[in-house]
Design a protein around this motif. Sequence first.
Motif, PDB file in Angstrom:
ATOM      1  N   MET A 146       0.843  -1.201   0.000  1.00 23.70           N
ATOM      2  CA  MET A 146       0.000   0.000   0.000  1.00 23.70           C
ATOM      3  C   MET A 146       0.879   1.252   0.000  1.00 23.70           C
ATOM      4  SD  MET A 146      -3.167   1.341   0.282  1.00 23.70           S
ATOM      5  CE  MET A 146      -4.187  -0.022   0.826  1.00 23.70           C
ATOM      6  N   TYR A 147       1.566   1.490   1.086  1.00 23.81           N
ATOM      7  CA  TYR A 147       2.540   2.577   1.219  1.00 23.81           C
ATOM      8  C   TYR A 147       3.328   2.349   2.508  1.00 23.81           C
ATOM      9  CZ  TYR A 147      -1.823   4.394   3.386  1.00 23.81           C
ATOM     10  OH  TYR A 147      -2.994   4.532   4.079  1.00 23.81           O
ATOM     11  N   VAL A 148       4.481   2.979   2.592  1.00 26.80           N
ATOM     12  CA  VAL A 148       5.316   2.919   3.791  1.00 26.80           C
ATOM     13  C   VAL A 148       5.631   4.356   4.196  1.00 26.80           C
ATOM     14  CG1 VAL A 148       7.522   2.196   4.780  1.00 26.80           C
ATOM     15  CG2 VAL A 148       6.304   0.673   3.194  1.00 26.80           C
ATOM     16  N   THR A 149       5.011   4.814   5.276  1.00 29.56           N
ATOM     17  CA  THR A 149       5.246   6.168   5.773  1.00 29.56           C
ATOM     18  C   THR A 149       6.475   6.161   6.671  1.00 29.56           C
ATOM     19  OG1 THR A 149       2.893   6.682   5.632  1.00 29.56           O
ATOM     20  CG2 THR A 149       4.228   8.075   7.067  1.00 29.56           C
ATOM     21  N   ARG A 150       7.391   7.098   6.415  1.00 28.85           N
ATOM     22  CA  ARG A 150       8.701   7.094   7.072  1.00 28.85           C
ATOM     23  C   ARG A 150       8.891   8.336   7.941  1.00 28.85           C
ATOM     24  NH1 ARG A 150      12.237   3.378   4.651  1.00 28.85           N
ATOM     25  NH2 ARG A 150      11.242   2.266   2.901  1.00 28.85           N
ATOM     26  N   ASN A 151       9.717   8.174   8.948  1.00 29.18           N
ATOM     27  CA  ASN A 151       9.971   9.242   9.897  1.00 29.18           C
ATOM     28  C   ASN A 151      10.864  10.316   9.259  1.00 29.18           C
ATOM     29  OD1 ASN A 151      10.981  10.765  12.229  1.00 29.18           O
ATOM     30  ND2 ASN A 151      10.176   9.085  13.446  1.00 29.18           N
ATOM     31  N   PRO A 152      10.465  11.584   9.269  1.00 23.72           N
ATOM     32  CA  PRO A 152      11.289  12.609   8.630  1.00 23.72           C
ATOM     33  C   PRO A 152      12.641  12.823   9.316  1.00 23.72           C
ATOM     34  CG  PRO A 152       9.466  13.621   9.820  1.00 23.72           C
ATOM     35  CD  PRO A 152       9.205  12.146   9.805  1.00 23.72           C
ATOM     36  N   TRP A 153      12.770  12.392  10.563  1.00 27.83           N
ATOM     37  CA  TRP A 153      14.042  12.553  11.259  1.00 27.83           C
ATOM     38  C   TRP A 153      15.079  11.534  10.782  1.00 27.83           C
ATOM     39  CZ3 TRP A 153      15.014  16.370  15.009  1.00 27.83           C
ATOM     40  CH2 TRP A 153      13.906  17.184  15.286  1.00 27.83           C
ATOM     41  N   ASP A 154      14.602  10.372  10.376  1.00 26.61           N
ATOM     42  CA  ASP A 154      15.473   9.315   9.829  1.00 26.61           C
ATOM     43  C   ASP A 154      14.552   8.359   9.095  1.00 26.61           C
ATOM     44  OD1 ASP A 154      17.014   7.027   9.298  1.00 26.61           O
ATOM     45  OD2 ASP A 154      18.272   7.340  11.067  1.00 26.61           O
ATOM     46  N   THR A 155      14.641   8.345   7.777  1.00 28.01           N
ATOM     47  CA  THR A 155      13.684   7.577   6.978  1.00 28.01           C
ATOM     48  C   THR A 155      13.866   6.074   7.099  1.00 28.01           C
ATOM     49  OG1 THR A 155      15.111   7.823   5.030  1.00 28.01           O
ATOM     50  CG2 THR A 155      13.326   9.431   5.311  1.00 28.01           C
ATOM     51  N   VAL A 168       3.959  13.060  10.016  1.00 20.40           N
ATOM     52  CA  VAL A 168       5.199  13.296   9.272  1.00 20.40           C
ATOM     53  C   VAL A 168       5.127  14.607   8.498  1.00 20.40           C
ATOM     54  CG1 VAL A 168       5.723  10.827   9.130  1.00 20.40           C
ATOM     55  CG2 VAL A 168       4.571  11.937   7.199  1.00 20.40           C
ATOM     56  N   MET A 169       3.951  14.991   8.041  1.00 21.98           N
ATOM     57  CA  MET A 169       3.828  16.243   7.308  1.00 21.98           C
ATOM     58  C   MET A 169       4.011  17.450   8.230  1.00 21.98           C
ATOM     59  SD  MET A 169       3.517  15.926   4.065  1.00 21.98           S
ATOM     60  CE  MET A 169       4.188  14.349   3.541  1.00 21.98           C
ATOM     61  N   VAL A 170       3.460  17.386   9.432  1.00 19.06           N
ATOM     62  CA  VAL A 170       3.699  18.463  10.392  1.00 19.06           C
ATOM     63  C   VAL A 170       5.158  18.426  10.847  1.00 19.06           C
ATOM     64  CG1 VAL A 170       3.104  19.338  12.695  1.00 19.06           C
ATOM     65  CG2 VAL A 170       1.298  18.564  11.148  1.00 19.06           C
ATOM     66  N   GLY A 171       5.682  17.225  11.113  1.00 21.03           N
ATOM     67  CA  GLY A 171       7.069  17.111  11.540  1.00 21.03           C
ATOM     68  C   GLY A 171       8.047  17.652  10.519  1.00 21.03           C
ATOM     69  N   ALA A 172       7.735  17.481   9.239  1.00 20.67           N
ATOM     70  CA  ALA A 172       8.619  17.952   8.171  1.00 20.67           C
ATOM     71  C   ALA A 172       8.377  19.409   7.799  1.00 20.67           C
ATOM     72  CB  ALA A 172       8.447  17.073   6.930  1.00 20.67           C
ATOM     73  N   GLY A 173       7.483  20.104   8.519  1.00 19.86           N
ATOM     74  CA  GLY A 173       7.252  21.524   8.286  1.00 19.86           C
ATOM     75  C   GLY A 173       6.371  21.837   7.099  1.00 19.86           C
ATOM     76  N   LYS A 491      15.890  15.494   9.211  1.00 18.53           N
ATOM     77  CA  LYS A 491      16.660  15.442   7.970  1.00 18.53           C
ATOM     78  C   LYS A 491      15.802  15.804   6.769  1.00 18.53           C
ATOM     79  CE  LYS A 491      19.800  11.880   9.753  1.00 18.53           C
ATOM     80  NZ  LYS A 491      20.226  10.468   9.652  1.00 18.53           N
ATOM     81  N   VAL A 492      14.545  15.378   6.786  1.00 13.45           N
ATOM     82  CA  VAL A 492      13.608  15.721   5.713  1.00 13.45           C
ATOM     83  C   VAL A 492      12.751  16.882   6.225  1.00 13.45           C
ATOM     84  CG1 VAL A 492      11.740  14.923   4.231  1.00 13.45           C
ATOM     85  CG2 VAL A 492      13.581  13.344   4.879  1.00 13.45           C
ATOM     86  N   HIS A 493      12.935  18.053   5.623  1.00 13.84           N
ATOM     87  CA  HIS A 493      12.257  19.249   6.145  1.00 13.84           C
ATOM     88  C   HIS A 493      12.170  20.287   5.048  1.00 13.84           C
ATOM     89  CE1 HIS A 493      11.490  22.698   8.893  1.00 13.84           C
ATOM     90  NE2 HIS A 493      10.895  21.766   9.595  1.00 13.84           N
ATOM     91  N   VAL A 494      11.098  21.077   5.097  1.00 12.98           N
ATOM     92  CA  VAL A 494      10.885  22.067   4.030  1.00 12.98           C
ATOM     93  C   VAL A 494      12.001  23.094   3.950  1.00 12.98           C
ATOM     94  CG1 VAL A 494       8.370  21.799   3.942  1.00 12.98           C
ATOM     95  CG2 VAL A 494       9.384  23.467   5.520  1.00 12.98           C
ATOM     96  N   THR A 495      12.617  23.414   5.085  1.00 16.11           N
ATOM     97  CA  THR A 495      13.684  24.417   5.050  1.00 16.11           C
ATOM     98  C   THR A 495      14.917  23.921   4.307  1.00 16.11           C
ATOM     99  OG1 THR A 495      14.506  23.679   7.207  1.00 16.11           O
ATOM    100  CG2 THR A 495      12.933  25.511   7.201  1.00 16.11           C
ATOM    101  N   LYS A 496      14.924  22.648   3.957  1.00 12.18           N
ATOM    102  CA  LYS A 496      16.057  22.077   3.228  1.00 12.18           C
ATOM    103  C   LYS A 496      15.729  21.879   1.746  1.00 12.18           C
ATOM    104  CE  LYS A 496      17.553  19.968   7.530  1.00 12.18           C
ATOM    105  NZ  LYS A 496      17.871  18.737   8.291  1.00 12.18           N
ATOM    106  N   LEU A 497      14.554  22.362   1.340  1.00 11.98           N
ATOM    107  CA  LEU A 497      14.197  22.313  -0.069  1.00 11.98           C
ATOM    108  C   LEU A 497      14.937  23.399  -0.839  1.00 11.98           C
ATOM    109  CD1 LEU A 497      10.322  21.762   0.168  1.00 11.98           C
ATOM    110  CD2 LEU A 497      12.074  20.051  -0.354  1.00 11.98           C
TER     111      LEU A 497
END
Length: 498
Positions: A146-155, A168-173, A491-497
Amino acid sequence: MTDTLDNPQVMSWDEWFAHDGLGLAARIKAGEITAEEVASQAARAINGVNSEISGVIEVFEDAVADSTVNGANPQGAFAGLPFLMKDLGPTVAGRLQEQGSFYLQGNRPQSDAFLTTRIKEAGLNIIGRTTTPEFGCCSSAENPAMYVTRNPWDTGFTSCGSSAGSSVMVGAGVLPLAHGTDGGGSIRIPAGCCGAIGLKSSRGTFSIAPVNSDFTSVVSTQGCISRTVRDTAAFVDNCRGGAPGEFMPFWHPEKPFLEQIKADPKPLKIAVSHEWGPYAATPHIAAELTRVAEFFESLGHHVEFVTPEVDFEKAYAAQTTCYISNFAQVVNNLLRMKGLETPPEDLFEPMNIRIWEQGKDISYTTRADMQLDFNTTARAFGAVYQDWDILLTPTTARETPAIGTTEYLTITETPSALDWFQNLWGFFAYTPLNNLCGTPGMSLPLAAHANGLPLGMQIHAAIGNDGLLLQLAAQVERAIDGKWNQGHLPKVHVTKLG
């Protein structure tokens, strides 16, 4: 999403992340930016991170292009702020709701749930839906088919769940807040694992109409995952209340939570614990709990380690009976939709079939005994709150699992539903009894695991004392200058886009 991504970006990602929901709403109300521009940037953020963490199933492009298409009130508190709904719980008219299940692929409700109408009246523009495990029944949104949702701090690690995608969406900003549901910790646990704020409100706060049963669904509630205390307070203030005919005495505080959180609470008596019957935190989590307790003491509160006088084994057993019997009836109702007698093995995850088999014939007497144990447990915790204002525990008792850890998932081959739930309680020891008792609990991103992943710390209070939790959380937020997670970012965050 090419049309919306072609629109100009209205602010830098650092500026985006510096705003909470009410902050963005204030700029929309002032005419500095439009709700559509904010939605377009949110869609851009989803596009930028979703391939790595898989938290959003679908973006509603028409709602991105027009903030009122779903009925969001532009005059509401959030003024058209983009918002993501968990793919479970309140329905949105005309939008898919598939509940993480192959069985419900293509399910498209034709009416709004009552809470959905409240969310829209609050000015939240629903622009998409987020991942959840099948029917919300397990610790993570992690079925590779189906899908695998991963932690934005360490996928390499899970987000936990069941409000996985929203967390994860709030955590990733990506967004300041998103919808969640909590039947045993499903807001607080993933919020704690992803470095966000998660409040499970007192029973009688949010509507469960029209689908859920007034008599059997009271352990589960609705809410949001957020980055600031005031966004959570505003969400509750604006979305609470029952539908006509709901039997619970839906309550409202004398003063809105947004007003209450402006002042620090009086010095509080805070009881601290992590040894709950058969379950206890790991040594590292216990040490982090002690550190956070000392921090609360530095704010002027009286803090003391206390073991609540609760028959925990009986409480967890009653919780297990509740889950097995409730989920079995959820599956029964889904089977009736299609005229089936048994769940098809290719469309239902294995543990959900075993839960159905275990729970479909549970007797009324067994349920009545369960309710008696609920009553005993609620009264025992009520006695605790006669002596203590706040109970402080970790949010979880064990480390966040790596992706591929199947023992907590409904794709597991564990043969016994009873054994599976008992193992779950060892991980989620401190969240489900709030659901059993109806009491509020709030996970705050104040600690970290030894590997650096976020670790939530949970504050609990007596039923109806949600405002006190929010007051204390706001005091903490001011004391740390808003720097949750000790100021670290995932590690995964909007400020790093780019």
